[in-house]
Design a protein around this motif. Structure first.
Motif, short mmCIF file in Angstrom:
data_model
loop_
_atom_site.label_atom_id
_atom_site.label_comp_id
_atom_site.label_asym_id
_atom_site.label_seq_id
_atom_site.Cartn_x
_atom_site.Cartn_y
_atom_site.Cartn_z
N PRO A 32 0.83 -1.21 0.00
CA PRO A 32 0.00 0.00 0.00
C PRO A 32 0.86 1.25 0.00
CG PRO A 32 0.02 -1.02 2.18
CD PRO A 32 0.70 -1.99 1.24
N GLU A 33 0.40 2.28 -0.72
CA GLU A 33 1.14 3.53 -0.79
C GLU A 33 0.95 4.32 0.49
OE1 GLU A 33 1.61 7.45 -3.71
OE2 GLU A 33 0.00 6.00 -4.01
N LEU A 34 2.03 4.82 1.04
CA LEU A 34 1.97 5.56 2.29
C LEU A 34 1.73 7.05 2.02
CD1 LEU A 34 4.95 3.91 4.20
CD2 LEU A 34 2.51 3.38 4.40
N PRO A 35 1.04 7.75 2.93
CA PRO A 35 0.83 9.19 2.75
C PRO A 35 2.14 9.95 2.82
CG PRO A 35 -0.69 8.28 4.38
CD PRO A 35 0.32 7.22 4.10
N VAL A 36 2.20 11.05 2.09
CA VAL A 36 3.37 11.93 2.09
C VAL A 36 2.92 13.30 2.59
CG1 VAL A 36 5.17 12.98 0.68
CG2 VAL A 36 4.35 10.69 0.14
N THR A 37 3.73 13.92 3.45
CA THR A 37 3.39 15.22 4.01
C THR A 37 4.11 16.33 3.24
OG1 THR A 37 3.09 14.27 6.22
CG2 THR A 37 3.43 16.65 6.09
N LEU A 38 3.33 17.31 2.77
CA LEU A 38 3.88 18.46 2.06
C LEU A 38 3.27 19.74 2.62
CD1 LEU A 38 3.84 17.42 -1.73
CD2 LEU A 38 5.79 17.46 -0.18
N ASP A 39 4.03 20.83 2.52
CA ASP A 39 3.53 22.14 2.93
C ASP A 39 2.97 22.88 1.72
OD1 ASP A 39 4.19 21.67 5.51
OD2 ASP A 39 5.94 22.98 5.57
N MET A 40 1.68 23.17 1.77
CA MET A 40 1.02 23.89 0.68
C MET A 40 0.99 25.38 1.03
SD MET A 40 -2.97 23.58 -0.53
CE MET A 40 -2.78 21.93 -1.21
N PRO A 41 1.45 26.25 0.11
CA PRO A 41 1.39 27.69 0.38
C PRO A 41 -0.03 28.13 0.71
CG PRO A 41 2.75 27.26 -1.55
CD PRO A 41 2.10 25.96 -1.19
N THR B 56 -12.29 13.26 -1.27
CA THR B 56 -10.99 12.95 -0.68
C THR B 56 -10.11 14.18 -0.62
OG1 THR B 56 -11.12 10.68 -1.51
CG2 THR B 56 -8.95 11.49 -0.88
N GLU B 57 -10.14 14.98 -1.68
CA GLU B 57 -9.34 16.20 -1.71
C GLU B 57 -9.83 17.20 -0.66
OE1 GLU B 57 -8.31 16.05 -6.51
OE2 GLU B 57 -10.02 17.22 -5.78
N ARG B 58 -11.15 17.33 -0.53
CA ARG B 58 -11.70 18.24 0.47
C ARG B 58 -11.32 17.80 1.87
NH1 ARG B 58 -13.01 23.15 -0.01
NH2 ARG B 58 -14.15 22.65 -1.94
N ALA B 59 -11.40 16.51 2.13
CA ALA B 59 -11.04 16.00 3.46
C ALA B 59 -9.56 16.22 3.74
CB ALA B 59 -11.38 14.51 3.56
N THR B 60 -8.73 16.10 2.71
CA THR B 60 -7.29 16.33 2.90
C THR B 60 -7.03 17.77 3.33
OG1 THR B 60 -6.72 14.65 1.26
CG2 THR B 60 -5.05 16.30 1.76
N LEU B 61 -7.70 18.72 2.69
CA LEU B 61 -7.54 20.12 3.08
C LEU B 61 -8.07 20.36 4.49
CD1 LEU B 61 -8.47 22.29 -0.04
CD2 LEU B 61 -6.22 21.84 0.90
N THR C 235 8.65 16.64 -6.59
CA THR C 235 9.66 15.83 -5.90
C THR C 235 9.12 14.45 -5.54
OG1 THR C 235 9.04 16.70 -3.72
CG2 THR C 235 10.74 17.88 -4.93
N LEU C 236 7.79 14.30 -5.51
CA LEU C 236 7.20 12.99 -5.20
C LEU C 236 7.57 11.98 -6.27
CD1 LEU C 236 3.64 14.06 -4.02
CD2 LEU C 236 5.62 13.50 -2.62
N GLY C 237 7.50 12.42 -7.54
CA GLY C 237 7.87 11.50 -8.62
C GLY C 237 9.33 11.15 -8.61
N VAL D 40 -1.65 10.59 -0.13
CA VAL D 40 -0.88 9.84 -1.12
C VAL D 40 -0.56 10.77 -2.29
CG1 VAL D 40 -1.88 7.64 -0.45
CG2 VAL D 40 -3.00 8.99 -2.21
N SER D 41 0.43 10.39 -3.07
CA SER D 41 0.92 11.27 -4.14
C SER D 41 -0.17 11.62 -5.14
CB SER D 41 2.10 10.63 -4.85
OG SER D 41 1.74 9.36 -5.39
N ALA D 42 -1.10 10.70 -5.41
CA ALA D 42 -2.16 10.97 -6.39
C ALA D 42 -3.04 12.13 -5.94
CB ALA D 42 -3.01 9.72 -6.61
N VAL D 43 -3.31 12.25 -4.64
CA VAL D 43 -4.13 13.35 -4.13
C VAL D 43 -3.36 14.66 -4.23
CG1 VAL D 43 -5.28 14.28 -2.08
CG2 VAL D 43 -5.44 11.84 -2.60
N HIS D 44 -2.06 14.65 -3.91
CA HIS D 44 -1.25 15.86 -4.05
C HIS D 44 -1.28 16.35 -5.50
CE1 HIS D 44 0.43 16.20 -0.05
NE2 HIS D 44 0.78 14.94 -0.06
N ARG D 45 -1.12 15.43 -6.44
CA ARG D 45 -1.11 15.82 -7.86
C ARG D 45 -2.49 16.32 -8.31
NH1 ARG D 45 2.19 10.98 -8.07
NH2 ARG D 45 4.37 11.56 -8.37
N GLY D 46 -3.55 15.72 -7.75
CA GLY D 46 -4.88 16.18 -8.09
C GLY D 46 -5.14 17.60 -7.61
N LEU D 47 -4.68 17.91 -6.40
CA LEU D 47 -4.83 19.26 -5.87
C LEU D 47 -4.02 20.26 -6.70
CD1 LEU D 47 -4.66 18.49 -2.05
CD2 LEU D 47 -6.67 19.25 -3.33
#
Length: 205
Positions: free
Chosen positions: A112-121, A136-141, A199-201, A160-167
């Motif tokens: 399973p893919e693990l979540p990644v933590t990033l700082d969004m401006p 899922t994107e709304r819940a992440t925010l 950088t996730l990729g 997960v990286s797919a949600v970061h890329r979607g945002l």
């Protein structure tokens, strides 16, 4: 409201802009806290009704032989789960070596893919909060943590990286697409966020 508006003399953000950003951040924190409280209230209510959280217990060790024998005699996994008071996955695990494809399933199943933590401006977060998002994107925010940085802030989110890329894909309008005027400060923070997501990729397998 233009969240990048600054005073023509001092160059500092307008007081109304700072107030709006602080209000949006406070509203996000309030919503997250309310969701957490509602979750705890639901857990307490379930406990009061006698419901226990977590996984249901596995099949007792002293019943393993009986489970194997019953399964070989044709009893279904669902029936065995009801009989022993466990979920189906517990029975399936107990009789895994009896299943013809258990070896391939264990060896070929992807991790399973693990979540990644990033700082969004903060400017990107403010824009996305006003945008139509997937649940899922709304819940992440909503579950992001606000980190104050001078007069601004960043939103620390884990996904997960797919949600970061979607945002990231949803904030392309900050580059001035669809005949919208380009705001340099907004384009700058979007590209800053894009660099972080890219950088996730590079770090992936």
């Amino acid at each position: 409201m233009d969240l990048t508006a600054r005073h023509p003399r001092t160059g500092e953000p307008l007081s109304t802009v700072k107030s709006m950003v602080q209000t949006l951040a406070a509203a996000g924190e309030l919503q997250r806290d309310l969701q957490r409280e509602l979750t705890y209230d639901g857990l307490h209510a379930a406990e009061a009704r006698g419901s226990k959280g977590g996984r249901r217990p596995a099949a007792p060790a002293d019943k393993t032989t009986d489970v194997h024998t019953a399964y070989l005699e044709g009893r279904s996994i669902a029936a065995l789960a009801r009989e022993h008071g466990v979920n189906r996955s517990a029975i399936r695990t107990g009789v895994a070596y009896l299943l013809p494809d258990h070896t391939a399933t264990e060896e070929d199943a992807p991790a399973p893919e693990l979540p990644v933590t990033l700082d969004m401006p903060g400017k990107v977060a403010d824009f996305l909060r006003a945008t139509e998002l997937e649940p899922t994107e709304r819940a992440t925010l909503d579950h992001g943590v606000t980190v104050r940085r001078g007069q601004g802030y960043t939103l620390r989110i884990s996904a997960v990286s797919a949600v970061h890329r979607g945002l990231l894909a949803r904030c392309h309008l900050l580059d001035g697409a669809h005949d919208l005027p380009v705001v340099p400060a907004q384009r700058k923070v979007r590209r800053e966020y894009e660099n972080r997501v890219s950088t996730l990729g590079a770090a992936g397998p």
